[in-house]
Motif scaffolding. Structure first.
Motif, PDB file in Angstrom:
ATOM      1  N   GLY A  52       0.630   0.632  11.084  1.00 42.40           N
ATOM      2  CA  GLY A  52       0.319   0.084   9.773  1.00 42.40           C
ATOM      3  C   GLY A  52       0.715   1.074   8.703  1.00 42.40           C
ATOM      4  N   SER A  53       0.835   0.594   7.488  1.00 43.52           N
ATOM      5  CA  SER A  53       1.182   1.498   6.393  1.00 43.52           C
ATOM      6  C   SER A  53       0.328   1.203   5.177  1.00 43.52           C
ATOM      7  N   VAL A  54       0.079   2.252   4.415  1.00 47.83           N
ATOM      8  CA  VAL A  54      -0.683   2.165   3.170  1.00 47.83           C
ATOM      9  C   VAL A  54       0.223   2.722   2.082  1.00 47.83           C
ATOM     10  N   TRP A  55       0.290   2.008   0.997  1.00 46.11           N
ATOM     11  CA  TRP A  55       1.164   2.397  -0.110  1.00 46.11           C
ATOM     12  C   TRP A  55       0.327   2.622  -1.363  1.00 46.11           C
ATOM     13  N   GLY A  56       0.601   3.710  -2.080  1.00 47.51           N
ATOM     14  CA  GLY A  56      -0.128   3.970  -3.313  1.00 47.51           C
ATOM     15  C   GLY A  56       0.365   5.218  -4.018  1.00 47.51           C
ATOM     16  N   SER A  57       0.072   5.310  -5.313  1.00 46.89           N
ATOM     17  CA  SER A  57       0.513   6.465  -6.099  1.00 46.89           C
ATOM     18  C   SER A  57      -0.329   7.701  -5.802  1.00 46.89           C
ATOM     19  N   ASP A  58      -1.576   7.521  -5.373  1.00 45.68           N
ATOM     20  CA  ASP A  58      -2.438   8.638  -4.983  1.00 45.68           C
ATOM     21  C   ASP A  58      -2.331   8.795  -3.462  1.00 45.68           C
TER      22      ASP A  58
END
Length: 125
Positions: A52-58
């Protein structure tokens, strides 16, 4: 040959196979959620768990969220970044064991223990 163009599918939920089953094609379902806890709970509510992947600026917050995913590999701001020294494999119905790195090599080894008593045995005559 058969080619499936990269596709983004919106307005889907767990009733769609693209969400509820493992898919290996260039397709990305967009699933709406109310908050991060709900997103993680829904992501984990499956019998599969390859990656799975998580995407975010932080990226630190994204890594914290990724640590709660029940899968063999969690990526942050990338997907399928696999190297020969990084363990790769799934959990739940997505596989047993690991490929790559020392973990993958150990899967091919069969430990053999030889236990020797180092005292002589005197036979009774």
């Amino acid at each position: 040959g058969y080619v499936y163009e990269p596709t983004i599918i919106a307005d889907v939920d767990e009733s769609f196979k693209i969400v509820s089953e493992e898919q290996f094609g260039p397709a990305l379902p967009i699933v709406k959620y109310k908050n991060v806890d709900e997103a993680v709970a829904r992501a984990n509510d499956t019998k599969y768990g390859l990656g799975g992947s998580v995407w975010g600026s932080d990226f630190q917050k994204a890594a914290e969220i990724a640590s709660n995913l029940e899968c063999g590999t969690s990526w942050v701001n990338q997907h399928l970044a696999i190297t020969p020294i990084t363990p790769f494999g799934g959990v739940k119905w997505s596989g047993i064991g690991r490929e790559n790195g020392k973990w993958g090599l150990q899967a091919f080894l069969e430990p053999h223990c030889i236990n020797v008593k180092k005292t002589t045995i005197k036979a009774a005559l």
